[in-house]
Motif scaffolding. Sequence first.
Motif, PDB file in Angstrom:
ATOM      1  N   GLU A 195       4.664   7.157   3.548  1.00  0.00           N
ATOM      2  CA  GLU A 195       4.908   6.310   4.715  1.00  0.00           C
ATOM      3  C   GLU A 195       3.853   6.544   5.798  1.00  0.00           C
ATOM      4  O   GLU A 195       3.365   5.598   6.418  1.00  0.00           O
ATOM      5  CB  GLU A 195       6.308   6.566   5.260  1.00  0.00           C
ATOM      6  N   GLU A 196       3.483   7.805   6.026  1.00  0.00           N
ATOM      7  CA  GLU A 196       2.459   8.115   7.030  1.00  0.00           C
ATOM      8  C   GLU A 196       1.103   7.532   6.611  1.00  0.00           C
ATOM      9  O   GLU A 196       0.386   6.938   7.431  1.00  0.00           O
ATOM     10  CB  GLU A 196       2.345   9.631   7.208  1.00  0.00           C
ATOM     11  N   ALA A 197       0.755   7.710   5.356  1.00  0.00           N
ATOM     12  CA  ALA A 197      -0.532   7.188   4.864  1.00  0.00           C
ATOM     13  C   ALA A 197      -0.546   5.667   4.905  1.00  0.00           C
ATOM     14  O   ALA A 197      -1.553   5.056   5.269  1.00  0.00           O
ATOM     15  CB  ALA A 197      -0.781   7.693   3.442  1.00  0.00           C
ATOM     16  N   ARG A 198       0.580   5.069   4.586  1.00  0.00           N
ATOM     17  CA  ARG A 198       0.646   3.599   4.609  1.00  0.00           C
ATOM     18  C   ARG A 198       0.485   3.080   6.036  1.00  0.00           C
ATOM     19  O   ARG A 198      -0.227   2.095   6.266  1.00  0.00           O
ATOM     20  CB  ARG A 198       1.974   3.144   4.016  1.00  0.00           C
ATOM     21  N   ALA A 199       1.160   3.732   7.009  1.00  0.00           N
ATOM     22  CA  ALA A 199       1.055   3.301   8.405  1.00  0.00           C
ATOM     23  C   ALA A 199      -0.372   3.454   8.924  1.00  0.00           C
ATOM     24  O   ALA A 199      -0.855   2.640   9.717  1.00  0.00           O
ATOM     25  CB  ALA A 199       2.031   4.092   9.263  1.00  0.00           C
ATOM     26  N   MET A 200      -1.074   4.479   8.434  1.00  0.00           N
ATOM     27  CA  MET A 200      -2.422   4.762   8.912  1.00  0.00           C
ATOM     28  C   MET A 200      -3.470   3.886   8.218  1.00  0.00           C
ATOM     29  O   MET A 200      -4.414   3.415   8.853  1.00  0.00           O
ATOM     30  CB  MET A 200      -2.757   6.241   8.665  1.00  0.00           C
ATOM     31  N   LEU A 201      -3.283   3.609   6.926  1.00  0.00           N
ATOM     32  CA  LEU A 201      -4.330   2.968   6.141  1.00  0.00           C
ATOM     33  C   LEU A 201      -4.027   1.520   5.739  1.00  0.00           C
ATOM     34  O   LEU A 201      -4.939   0.780   5.376  1.00  0.00           O
ATOM     35  CB  LEU A 201      -4.588   3.791   4.862  1.00  0.00           C
ATOM     36  N   LEU A 202      -2.745   1.123   5.779  1.00  0.00           N
ATOM     37  CA  LEU A 202      -2.370  -0.215   5.321  1.00  0.00           C
ATOM     38  C   LEU A 202      -1.614  -0.994   6.385  1.00  0.00           C
ATOM     39  O   LEU A 202      -0.664  -1.737   6.089  1.00  0.00           O
ATOM     40  CB  LEU A 202      -1.503  -0.111   4.051  1.00  0.00           C
ATOM     41  N   SER A 203      -2.016  -0.845   7.633  1.00  0.00           N
ATOM     42  CA  SER A 203      -1.308  -1.519   8.727  1.00  0.00           C
ATOM     43  C   SER A 203      -1.345  -3.041   8.584  1.00  0.00           C
ATOM     44  O   SER A 203      -0.420  -3.735   9.004  1.00  0.00           O
ATOM     45  CB  SER A 203      -1.909  -1.103  10.076  1.00  0.00           C
ATOM     46  N   GLU A 204      -2.413  -3.576   7.958  1.00  0.00           N
ATOM     47  CA  GLU A 204      -2.518  -5.032   7.814  1.00  0.00           C
ATOM     48  C   GLU A 204      -1.582  -5.574   6.739  1.00  0.00           C
ATOM     49  O   GLU A 204      -1.414  -6.794   6.607  1.00  0.00           O
ATOM     50  CB  GLU A 204      -3.965  -5.436   7.482  1.00  0.00           C
ATOM     51  N   GLU A 222       1.699  -4.697   6.550  1.00  0.00           N
ATOM     52  CA  GLU A 222       3.038  -4.347   7.008  1.00  0.00           C
ATOM     53  C   GLU A 222       4.047  -5.378   6.490  1.00  0.00           C
ATOM     54  O   GLU A 222       3.845  -6.588   6.579  1.00  0.00           O
ATOM     55  CB  GLU A 222       3.070  -4.309   8.533  1.00  0.00           C
ATOM     56  N   GLY A 223       5.130  -4.867   5.934  1.00  0.00           N
ATOM     57  CA  GLY A 223       6.176  -5.739   5.404  1.00  0.00           C
ATOM     58  C   GLY A 223       6.010  -6.077   3.937  1.00  0.00           C
ATOM     59  O   GLY A 223       6.945  -6.590   3.315  1.00  0.00           O
ATOM     60  N   ALA A 224       4.838  -5.822   3.377  1.00  0.00           N
ATOM     61  CA  ALA A 224       4.602  -6.127   1.958  1.00  0.00           C
ATOM     62  C   ALA A 224       5.213  -5.056   1.067  1.00  0.00           C
ATOM     63  O   ALA A 224       5.438  -3.915   1.495  1.00  0.00           O
ATOM     64  CB  ALA A 224       3.109  -6.231   1.688  1.00  0.00           C
ATOM     65  N   ILE A 225       5.515  -5.426  -0.166  1.00  0.00           N
ATOM     66  CA  ILE A 225       5.996  -4.443  -1.150  1.00  0.00           C
ATOM     67  C   ILE A 225       4.799  -3.649  -1.645  1.00  0.00           C
ATOM     68  O   ILE A 225       3.826  -4.217  -2.134  1.00  0.00           O
ATOM     69  CB  ILE A 225       6.696  -5.142  -2.323  1.00  0.00           C
ATOM     70  N   VAL A 226       4.887  -2.332  -1.501  1.00  0.00           N
ATOM     71  CA  VAL A 226       3.778  -1.458  -1.892  1.00  0.00           C
ATOM     72  C   VAL A 226       4.277  -0.447  -2.914  1.00  0.00           C
ATOM     73  O   VAL A 226       5.261   0.248  -2.674  1.00  0.00           O
ATOM     74  CB  VAL A 226       3.177  -0.733  -0.675  1.00  0.00           C
ATOM     75  N   ASP A 227       3.619  -0.384  -4.064  1.00  0.00           N
ATOM     76  CA  ASP A 227       3.914   0.619  -5.081  1.00  0.00           C
ATOM     77  C   ASP A 227       2.924   1.771  -4.929  1.00  0.00           C
ATOM     78  O   ASP A 227       1.793   1.573  -4.486  1.00  0.00           O
ATOM     79  CB  ASP A 227       3.788   0.020  -6.483  1.00  0.00           C
ATOM     80  N   VAL A 259      -2.646   6.119  -5.500  1.00  0.00           N
ATOM     81  CA  VAL A 259      -3.098   4.727  -5.518  1.00  0.00           C
ATOM     82  C   VAL A 259      -1.989   3.827  -4.993  1.00  0.00           C
ATOM     83  O   VAL A 259      -0.851   3.878  -5.483  1.00  0.00           O
ATOM     84  CB  VAL A 259      -3.482   4.282  -6.950  1.00  0.00           C
ATOM     85  N   PHE A 260      -2.300   3.014  -3.974  1.00  0.00           N
ATOM     86  CA  PHE A 260      -1.361   2.035  -3.447  1.00  0.00           C
ATOM     87  C   PHE A 260      -1.637   0.677  -4.106  1.00  0.00           C
ATOM     88  O   PHE A 260      -2.789   0.271  -4.241  1.00  0.00           O
ATOM     89  CB  PHE A 260      -1.506   1.889  -1.929  1.00  0.00           C
ATOM     90  N   GLN A 261      -0.567   0.007  -4.484  1.00  0.00           N
ATOM     91  CA  GLN A 261      -0.678  -1.365  -4.993  1.00  0.00           C
ATOM     92  C   GLN A 261       0.115  -2.282  -4.079  1.00  0.00           C
ATOM     93  O   GLN A 261       1.319  -2.092  -3.882  1.00  0.00           O
ATOM     94  CB  GLN A 261      -0.133  -1.479  -6.413  1.00  0.00           C
ATOM     95  N   VAL A 262      -0.549  -3.270  -3.493  1.00  0.00           N
ATOM     96  CA  VAL A 262       0.110  -4.244  -2.625  1.00  0.00           C
ATOM     97  C   VAL A 262       0.454  -5.474  -3.453  1.00  0.00           C
ATOM     98  O   VAL A 262      -0.435  -6.139  -3.993  1.00  0.00           O
ATOM     99  CB  VAL A 262      -0.798  -4.633  -1.433  1.00  0.00           C
ATOM    100  N   ARG A 263       1.734  -5.774  -3.552  1.00  0.00           N
ATOM    101  CA  ARG A 263       2.171  -6.921  -4.349  1.00  0.00           C
ATOM    102  C   ARG A 263       2.060  -8.218  -3.554  1.00  0.00           C
ATOM    103  O   ARG A 263       2.397  -8.273  -2.384  1.00  0.00           O
ATOM    104  CB  ARG A 263       3.621  -6.748  -4.781  1.00  0.00           C
TER     105      ARG A 263
END
Length: 342
Positions: free
Chosen positions: A82-91, A93-98, A129-133
């Motif tokens: 969650e911390e890494a997602r907030a820092m690196l994937l802010s754009e 937000e709200g998407a399903i991330v695996d 590895v993050f996957q944005v669906r």
Amino acid sequence: VRPEQPLVGNSKSAAIANHSFGYDVKMYLQQLRPGEAERLETWDTHEDCLLFFKLFLPPSRTLSYLGHGMYRKGEVLEKVVEEARAMLLSEHEGAIVDVFEEVKPDRIEAPALENSLKAAELQSGDILVFQVRNGENDATACRSYYDFLRHKVTVRFRDLTAPTTDAFCLDLHSQSSYDQVLAAVASELTVREGENGRTVNPFKLQLWKQQLHGDSPDHRPAQRNPSVVLDDLLVLPSNAEEASVIYYEELSFNIKDLETHQLLTIRCPYAGKDKTVSLLVSCSTVSLADTLAHVRRLCPPPTPEAPLFLCNVRNSRIVHVLGRGGAREHTSEELGKLSEAQ
């Protein structure tokens, strides 16, 4: 950069590292912009864990580096994500991330998010590895991509009419079906047609294996059936350092027709030594008269009234003749004896 892959891809650098240190070494590289003074944080190797993050985007099937972070080994993995997602994937937000752990450059596993980093056996240098669906079909996209990396094989394709020259190279899955290979070749040929605007039909192509010994195509085209995969078409094993060769041939008929028809190659000596005619004959019942009439149209005899016969010639001897008794119906079994007729 993975620890298993040297920065300089040659055996000499690996040999120097082994000679100098005598054990596996993890090296971390940080690229700084001009004027930047930032550096990797110092950390307690017993309590802290340096993790790297990548992003996989299913639509473009691209894998890119996101960044890194320092975490305590006792932290729960879900909180770290969650911390890494907030820092690196802010754009996003709200998407399903695996999230997956990259165990090897070509293999991923889904970690247990409820575990601590230590319980999940994550160590400094490991990669998440993050996957944005973007759609329902994206759930397995990342796994499919890494499966492709694991089974990727580079194949050199050559036109059967120019069997000594590579036309292009493609990276394909070693378990691709015959038809999937046809589709990849047709797509590449269509792109290469460019301004001509010709779309190559994948089912008007045929594949030929390379001879086991020698740089030339096999004597017969490769068999097309549901059980044949790319690995079966390669002379060299898929993990060989040298890329294997496959030949392709453009056909005047649809290769699917061979499921219900037989391809008959007829040589016409009266029209020239190398003059041949190829015909598709039905696997049920075919008219010999129609067959001879087609040959007569494509390869006219010296005089219009000259009679034509189909002869199976082996070792310069006629072993089977059709047509002497008049034009009658012949089954595919009879015509099947004429694998190459004259």
